[in-house]
Design a protein around this motif. Structure first.
Motif, PDB file in Angstrom:
ATOM      1  N   LEU A 135      41.120  38.199  35.797  1.00  0.00           N
ATOM      2  CA  LEU A 135      39.672  38.342  35.802  1.00  0.00           C
ATOM      3  C   LEU A 135      39.068  37.029  35.320  1.00  0.00           C
ATOM      4  N   GLU A 136      38.284  36.395  36.181  1.00  0.00           N
ATOM      5  CA  GLU A 136      37.724  35.088  35.860  1.00  0.00           C
ATOM      6  C   GLU A 136      36.324  35.169  35.274  1.00  0.00           C
ATOM      7  N   ASN A 137      35.679  36.319  35.415  1.00  0.00           N
ATOM      8  CA  ASN A 137      34.328  36.503  34.891  1.00  0.00           C
ATOM      9  C   ASN A 137      34.127  38.005  34.705  1.00  0.00           C
ATOM     10  N   PHE A 138      33.114  38.372  33.939  1.00  0.00           N
ATOM     11  CA  PHE A 138      32.759  39.781  33.856  1.00  0.00           C
ATOM     12  C   PHE A 138      32.240  40.229  35.210  1.00  0.00           C
ATOM     13  N   ILE A 139      32.544  41.480  35.567  1.00  0.00           N
ATOM     14  CA  ILE A 139      32.060  42.009  36.837  1.00  0.00           C
ATOM     15  C   ILE A 139      31.145  43.200  36.573  1.00  0.00           C
ATOM     16  N   LEU A 140      30.247  43.431  37.509  1.00  0.00           N
ATOM     17  CA  LEU A 140      29.318  44.551  37.409  1.00  0.00           C
ATOM     18  C   LEU A 140      29.787  45.685  38.315  1.00  0.00           C
ATOM     19  N   PRO A 141      29.421  46.916  37.984  1.00  0.00           N
ATOM     20  CA  PRO A 141      29.793  48.049  38.825  1.00  0.00           C
ATOM     21  C   PRO A 141      28.986  48.045  40.120  1.00  0.00           C
ATOM     22  N   GLY A 142      29.548  47.560  41.180  1.00  0.00           N
ATOM     23  CA  GLY A 142      28.835  47.527  42.452  1.00  0.00           C
ATOM     24  C   GLY A 142      29.632  46.832  43.523  1.00  0.00           C
ATOM     25  N   GLY A 143      28.958  46.524  44.599  1.00  0.00           N
ATOM     26  CA  GLY A 143      29.593  45.905  45.756  1.00  0.00           C
ATOM     27  C   GLY A 143      29.721  46.898  46.898  1.00  0.00           C
ATOM     28  N   SER A 144      30.012  48.150  46.551  1.00  0.00           N
ATOM     29  CA  SER A 144      30.050  49.249  47.512  1.00  0.00           C
ATOM     30  C   SER A 144      29.955  50.545  46.722  1.00  0.00           C
ATOM     31  N   LEU A 145      29.633  51.626  47.426  1.00  0.00           N
ATOM     32  CA  LEU A 145      29.567  52.926  46.750  1.00  0.00           C
ATOM     33  C   LEU A 145      30.920  53.313  46.161  1.00  0.00           C
ATOM     34  N   LEU A 146      31.987  52.995  46.880  1.00  0.00           N
ATOM     35  CA  LEU A 146      33.325  53.348  46.430  1.00  0.00           C
ATOM     36  C   LEU A 146      33.701  52.590  45.156  1.00  0.00           C
ATOM     37  N   VAL A 147      33.435  51.298  45.142  1.00  0.00           N
ATOM     38  CA  VAL A 147      33.714  50.491  43.947  1.00  0.00           C
ATOM     39  C   VAL A 147      32.859  50.990  42.779  1.00  0.00           C
ATOM     40  N   ALA A 148      31.578  51.232  43.043  1.00  0.00           N
ATOM     41  CA  ALA A 148      30.685  51.709  41.988  1.00  0.00           C
ATOM     42  C   ALA A 148      31.151  53.055  41.438  1.00  0.00           C
ATOM     43  N   GLN A 149      31.638  53.966  42.307  1.00  0.00           N
ATOM     44  CA  GLN A 149      32.113  55.267  41.835  1.00  0.00           C
ATOM     45  C   GLN A 149      33.356  55.112  40.966  1.00  0.00           C
ATOM     46  N   ALA A 150      34.215  54.171  41.300  1.00  0.00           N
ATOM     47  CA  ALA A 150      35.380  53.911  40.438  1.00  0.00           C
ATOM     48  C   ALA A 150      34.924  53.472  39.054  1.00  0.00           C
ATOM     49  N   HIS A 151      33.861  52.666  39.005  1.00  0.00           N
ATOM     50  CA  HIS A 151      33.324  52.238  37.707  1.00  0.00           C
ATOM     51  C   HIS A 151      32.636  53.383  36.973  1.00  0.00           C
ATOM     52  N   VAL A 152      31.989  54.295  37.701  1.00  0.00           N
ATOM     53  CA  VAL A 152      31.414  55.481  37.059  1.00  0.00           C
ATOM     54  C   VAL A 152      32.539  56.271  36.397  1.00  0.00           C
TER      55      VAL A 152
ATOM     56  N   LEU B 212      29.684  39.532  40.326  1.00  0.00           N
ATOM     57  CA  LEU B 212      29.910  38.807  39.075  1.00  0.00           C
ATOM     58  C   LEU B 212      28.671  38.821  38.207  1.00  0.00           C
ATOM     59  N   TRP B 213      28.890  39.005  36.915  1.00  0.00           N
ATOM     60  CA  TRP B 213      27.797  38.964  35.944  1.00  0.00           C
ATOM     61  C   TRP B 213      27.270  37.543  35.873  1.00  0.00           C
ATOM     62  N   GLN B 214      25.976  37.443  35.787  1.00  0.00           N
ATOM     63  CA  GLN B 214      25.306  36.145  35.623  1.00  0.00           C
ATOM     64  C   GLN B 214      24.515  36.194  34.327  1.00  0.00           C
ATOM     65  N   ALA B 215      24.788  35.272  33.450  1.00  0.00           N
ATOM     66  CA  ALA B 215      24.076  35.236  32.172  1.00  0.00           C
ATOM     67  C   ALA B 215      22.595  34.952  32.426  1.00  0.00           C
ATOM     68  N   ALA B 216      21.769  35.499  31.556  1.00  0.00           N
ATOM     69  CA  ALA B 216      20.328  35.238  31.645  1.00  0.00           C
ATOM     70  C   ALA B 216      20.092  33.734  31.459  1.00  0.00           C
ATOM     71  N   PRO B 217      19.146  33.180  32.204  1.00  0.00           N
ATOM     72  CA  PRO B 217      18.873  31.756  32.037  1.00  0.00           C
ATOM     73  C   PRO B 217      18.363  31.468  30.620  1.00  0.00           C
ATOM     74  N   LYS B 218      18.799  30.347  30.107  1.00  0.00           N
ATOM     75  CA  LYS B 218      18.373  29.952  28.760  1.00  0.00           C
ATOM     76  C   LYS B 218      16.989  29.334  28.845  1.00  0.00           C
ATOM     77  N   PRO B 219      16.107  29.695  27.903  1.00  0.00           N
ATOM     78  CA  PRO B 219      14.741  29.163  27.934  1.00  0.00           C
ATOM     79  C   PRO B 219      14.680  27.668  27.675  1.00  0.00           C
TER      80      PRO B 219
END
Length: 191
Positions: A114-131, A184-191
């Motif tokens: 795993l090279e970065n944090f990932i978010l639950p999404g991309g497809s319904l099937l992937v998201a359901q696995a994360h649920v 992939l998770w994207q960090a909030a931009p720094k002010p």
């Protein structure tokens, strides 16, 4: 095997209590009942994931392996619910935890690090696995809360921990085998 339920409603829970397999009656919000309910929710969510996998296996035969590994988990979750309802009943064993670990190791080798944090999404099937994964974590927390009050025997807590890990890797494997980019998770931009 004879009939297990001849009548669906009993009216014995109308006053806010429910019966456990050991004969005790406890409030419906008792930590043991909460834990049983979370196991049931996880089992239902896993059923949804398995149904969605079955629908996609025709186009993506590589998904059938996931179903083969995950389908027995529904039965083991039912066993775990039985263990929680009947505290002296122990059926889950270390071999089942090891079965999950073997699958995790094999699938993780395929998806790579795993090279970065990932978010639950991309497809319904992937998201359901994360649920399912997040529900497994909630279930583990509820069982741990119960364990702090009434120590649990057996390997139920370890099983839930491995199951959540397995579901995380399953989500990644579904994405890989269906050629879906992980979100992939994207960090909030720094002010």
């Amino acid at each position: 095997m004879g009939y297990r339920l001849t009548k669906i409603y009993t009216r014995t829970g109308d006053a806010g209590e429910t019966g456990l397999g050991d004969g005790r009656r406890v409030p419906k919000d008792h930590p043991r009942v909460e834990a049983i309910g979370e196991v049931d929710m996880l089992n239902s969510q896993l059923g949804l994931l398995l149904a969605a996998l079955a629908e996609q296996e025709v186009m993506w035969p590589g998904l059938s392996e996931l179903s083969e590994v995950l389908a027995p988990c529904q039965h083991r979750l039912f066993d775990l619910g039985g263990e929680l309802a009947m505290p002296v009943y122990q059926v889950l064993d270390q071999a089942e935890v090891q079965r999950l670990e073997i699958a995790i190791d094999g699938w993780n080798a395929e998806v790579g690090p795993l090279e970065n944090f990932i978010l639950p999404g991309g497809s319904l099937l992937v998201a359901q696995a994360h649920v399912c994964r997040s529900q497994a974590r909630t279930t583990e927390r509820r069982c741990q809360q119960l364990n702090a009050l009434e120590p649990l025997g057996g390997v139920g807590l370890a099983y839930l921990n491995r199951l959540s890990d397995l579901l995380f890797v399953a989500a990644r494997l579904i994405a890989k085998r269906m050629q879906i980019h992980e979100v992939l998770w994207q960090a909030a931009p720094k002010p």
